[in-house]
Design a protein around this motif. Structure first.
Motif, PDB file in Angstrom:
ATOM      1  N   PRO A  30       0.873  -1.271   0.137  1.00  0.00           N
ATOM      2  CA  PRO A  30       0.032   0.090   0.119  1.00  0.00           C
ATOM      3  C   PRO A  30       0.950   1.318   0.000  1.00  0.00           C
ATOM      4  N   ASP A  31       1.962   1.187   0.771  1.00  0.00           N
ATOM      5  CA  ASP A  31       2.731   2.455   0.680  1.00  0.00           C
ATOM      6  C   ASP A  31       3.436   2.487  -0.691  1.00  0.00           C
ATOM      7  N   ALA A  32       3.939   1.886  -1.124  1.00  0.00           N
ATOM      8  CA  ALA A  32       4.523   1.752  -2.496  1.00  0.00           C
ATOM      9  C   ALA A  32       3.496   2.331  -3.534  1.00  0.00           C
ATOM     10  N   ALA A  33       2.135   1.770  -3.496  1.00  0.00           N
ATOM     11  CA  ALA A  33       1.204   2.185  -4.232  1.00  0.00           C
ATOM     12  C   ALA A  33       0.871   3.555  -4.271  1.00  0.00           C
ATOM     13  N   LEU A  34       1.087   4.270  -2.859  1.00  0.00           N
ATOM     14  CA  LEU A  34       0.641   5.652  -2.741  1.00  0.00           C
ATOM     15  C   LEU A  34       1.845   6.571  -3.471  1.00  0.00           C
ATOM     16  N   VAL A  35       2.997   5.843  -3.143  1.00  0.00           N
ATOM     17  CA  VAL A  35       4.203   6.482  -3.898  1.00  0.00           C
ATOM     18  C   VAL A  35       3.969   6.765  -5.222  1.00  0.00           C
ATOM     19  N   ARG A  36       3.597   5.615  -5.857  1.00  0.00           N
ATOM     20  CA  ARG A  36       3.284   5.315  -7.337  1.00  0.00           C
ATOM     21  C   ARG A  36       2.159   6.337  -7.843  1.00  0.00           C
ATOM     22  N   LEU A  37       1.226   6.468  -7.141  1.00  0.00           N
ATOM     23  CA  LEU A  37       0.109   7.286  -7.245  1.00  0.00           C
ATOM     24  C   LEU A  37       0.290   8.745  -7.286  1.00  0.00           C
ATOM     25  N   ARG A  38       1.005   8.871  -6.372  1.00  0.00           N
ATOM     26  CA  ARG A  38       1.783  10.546  -6.246  1.00  0.00           C
ATOM     27  C   ARG A  38       2.456  10.939  -7.375  1.00  0.00           C
ATOM     28  N   GLN A  39       3.252   9.695  -7.704  1.00  0.00           N
ATOM     29  CA  GLN A  39       4.396  10.109  -9.201  1.00  0.00           C
ATOM     30  C   GLN A  39       3.427  10.356 -10.166  1.00  0.00           C
ATOM     31  N   TYR A  40       2.353   9.358 -10.435  1.00  0.00           N
ATOM     32  CA  TYR A  40       1.664   9.412 -11.645  1.00  0.00           C
ATOM     33  C   TYR A  40       0.878  10.789 -11.718  1.00  0.00           C
ATOM     34  N   GLN A  41       0.332  10.968 -10.352  1.00  0.00           N
ATOM     35  CA  GLN A  41      -0.341  12.684 -10.504  1.00  0.00           C
ATOM     36  C   GLN A  41       0.484  13.663 -10.826  1.00  0.00           C
ATOM     37  N   GLU A  42       1.875  13.652 -10.443  1.00  0.00           N
ATOM     38  CA  GLU A  42       2.742  15.057 -10.919  1.00  0.00           C
ATOM     39  C   GLU A  42       3.134  14.650 -12.436  1.00  0.00           C
ATOM     40  N   ARG A  43       3.110  13.461 -12.920  1.00  0.00           N
ATOM     41  CA  ARG A  43       3.816  13.316 -14.350  1.00  0.00           C
ATOM     42  C   ARG A  43       3.148  12.034 -14.721  1.00  0.00           C
ATOM     43  N   PRO A  44       2.014  11.953 -15.456  1.00  0.00           N
ATOM     44  CA  PRO A  44       1.268  10.707 -16.099  1.00  0.00           C
ATOM     45  C   PRO A  44       2.296   9.708 -17.021  1.00  0.00           C
ATOM     46  N   ALA A  45       2.483   8.599 -16.872  1.00  0.00           N
ATOM     47  CA  ALA A  45       3.092   7.866 -17.612  1.00  0.00           C
ATOM     48  C   ALA A  45       2.613   7.770 -19.092  1.00  0.00           C
ATOM     49  N   PRO A  46       3.460   7.695 -19.980  1.00  0.00           N
ATOM     50  CA  PRO A  46       2.993   7.588 -21.614  1.00  0.00           C
ATOM     51  C   PRO A  46       2.206   6.343 -21.802  1.00  0.00           C
ATOM     52  N   THR A  47       2.042   5.439 -21.087  1.00  0.00           N
ATOM     53  CA  THR A  47       1.251   4.228 -21.326  1.00  0.00           C
ATOM     54  C   THR A  47      -0.237   4.793 -20.894  1.00  0.00           C
ATOM     55  N   TRP A  48      -0.360   5.820 -20.259  1.00  0.00           N
ATOM     56  CA  TRP A  48      -1.817   6.000 -19.651  1.00  0.00           C
ATOM     57  C   TRP A  48      -2.195   7.367 -20.443  1.00  0.00           C
ATOM     58  N   SER A  49      -1.630   7.643 -21.495  1.00  0.00           N
ATOM     59  CA  SER A  49      -2.033   8.634 -22.292  1.00  0.00           C
ATOM     60  C   SER A  49      -3.442   8.579 -22.809  1.00  0.00           C
ATOM     61  N   THR A  50      -4.181   9.616 -23.142  1.00  0.00           N
ATOM     62  CA  THR A  50      -5.297   9.574 -23.748  1.00  0.00           C
ATOM     63  C   THR A  50      -5.315   9.120 -25.125  1.00  0.00           C
ATOM     64  N   ALA A  51      -4.232   9.316 -25.892  1.00  0.00           N
ATOM     65  CA  ALA A  51      -3.787   8.542 -27.154  1.00  0.00           C
ATOM     66  C   ALA A  51      -4.156   7.106 -27.262  1.00  0.00           C
ATOM     67  N   SER A  52      -3.899   6.428 -25.911  1.00  0.00           N
ATOM     68  CA  SER A  52      -3.648   4.990 -25.734  1.00  0.00           C
ATOM     69  C   SER A  52      -5.373   4.595 -25.651  1.00  0.00           C
ATOM     70  N   TYR A  53      -6.377   5.595 -25.311  1.00  0.00           N
ATOM     71  CA  TYR A  53      -7.593   5.223 -25.025  1.00  0.00           C
ATOM     72  C   TYR A  53      -8.429   5.884 -26.135  1.00  0.00           C
ATOM     73  N   GLY A  54      -7.865   6.596 -27.171  1.00  0.00           N
ATOM     74  CA  GLY A  54      -8.624   7.082 -28.126  1.00  0.00           C
ATOM     75  C   GLY A  54      -9.240   8.451 -27.700  1.00  0.00           C
ATOM     76  N   GLY A  55      -8.591   9.143 -26.908  1.00  0.00           N
ATOM     77  CA  GLY A  55      -9.311  10.255 -26.327  1.00  0.00           C
ATOM     78  C   GLY A  55     -10.316  10.040 -25.335  1.00  0.00           C
ATOM     79  N   SER A  56     -10.418   9.053 -24.662  1.00  0.00           N
ATOM     80  CA  SER A  56     -11.610   8.650 -23.942  1.00  0.00           C
ATOM     81  C   SER A  56     -11.221   9.436 -22.649  1.00  0.00           C
ATOM     82  N   SER A  57     -12.002   9.426 -21.593  1.00  0.00           N
ATOM     83  CA  SER A  57     -11.936   9.881 -20.239  1.00  0.00           C
ATOM     84  C   SER A  57     -11.247   8.981 -19.189  1.00  0.00           C
ATOM     85  N   ALA A  58     -10.877   7.975 -19.640  1.00  0.00           N
ATOM     86  CA  ALA A  58     -10.300   6.951 -18.837  1.00  0.00           C
ATOM     87  C   ALA A  58      -9.255   7.614 -17.792  1.00  0.00           C
ATOM     88  N   GLU A  59      -8.278   8.140 -18.428  1.00  0.00           N
ATOM     89  CA  GLU A  59      -7.227   8.699 -17.702  1.00  0.00           C
ATOM     90  C   GLU A  59      -7.672   9.790 -16.428  1.00  0.00           C
TER      91      GLU A  59
END
Length: 106
Positions: free
Chosen positions: A12-41
């Motif tokens: 859980p601690d590592a997951a929170l760290v990763r979540l905070r990192q993602y919030q600061e700088r989303p990973a390329p794998t989660w870009s809206t281009a990967s989901y065709g511009g959906s609101s998934a991200e």
């Protein structure tokens, strides 16, 4: 759901760290281009923020409950110590024990 060996070791601690990192700088794998511009991200990010806030709230509650438990344990220990210091039953007068009051010698 795709789970990898790395995600199974995620604490859980590592997951929170990763979540905070993602919030600061989303990973390329989660870009809206990967989901065709959906609101998934944004939706996943919001879910993550809500869950992170819940984790923090629950951790604070656990700390509060542990402190209450510790206080109760201390109170119990002090009460037991005080009981141990009281005179025993041999020193406690009882009614009708012939303690010198009443109609002796009649």
């Amino acid at each position: 759901m795709n789970t990898s060996a790395a995600s199974s070791d995620l604490t859980p601690d590592a997951a929170l760290v990763r979540l905070r990192q993602y919030q600061e700088r989303p990973a390329p794998t989660w870009s809206t281009a990967s989901y065709g511009g959906s609101s998934a991200e944004p939706t996943l990010a919001e879910i993550g923020r809500v869950l992170a806030a819940e984790v923090e709230r629950l951790r604070a509650r656990v700390e509060e409950l542990v402190a209450q438990r510790d206080d109760l344990l201390l109170e119990d220990a002090l009460a037991e110590h005080a009981r141990d210091r009281l005179p025993g039953p041999a020193h406690t007068p009882t009614i009708g024990s012939g303690s010198g009051t009443g109609g002796e010698g009649r």
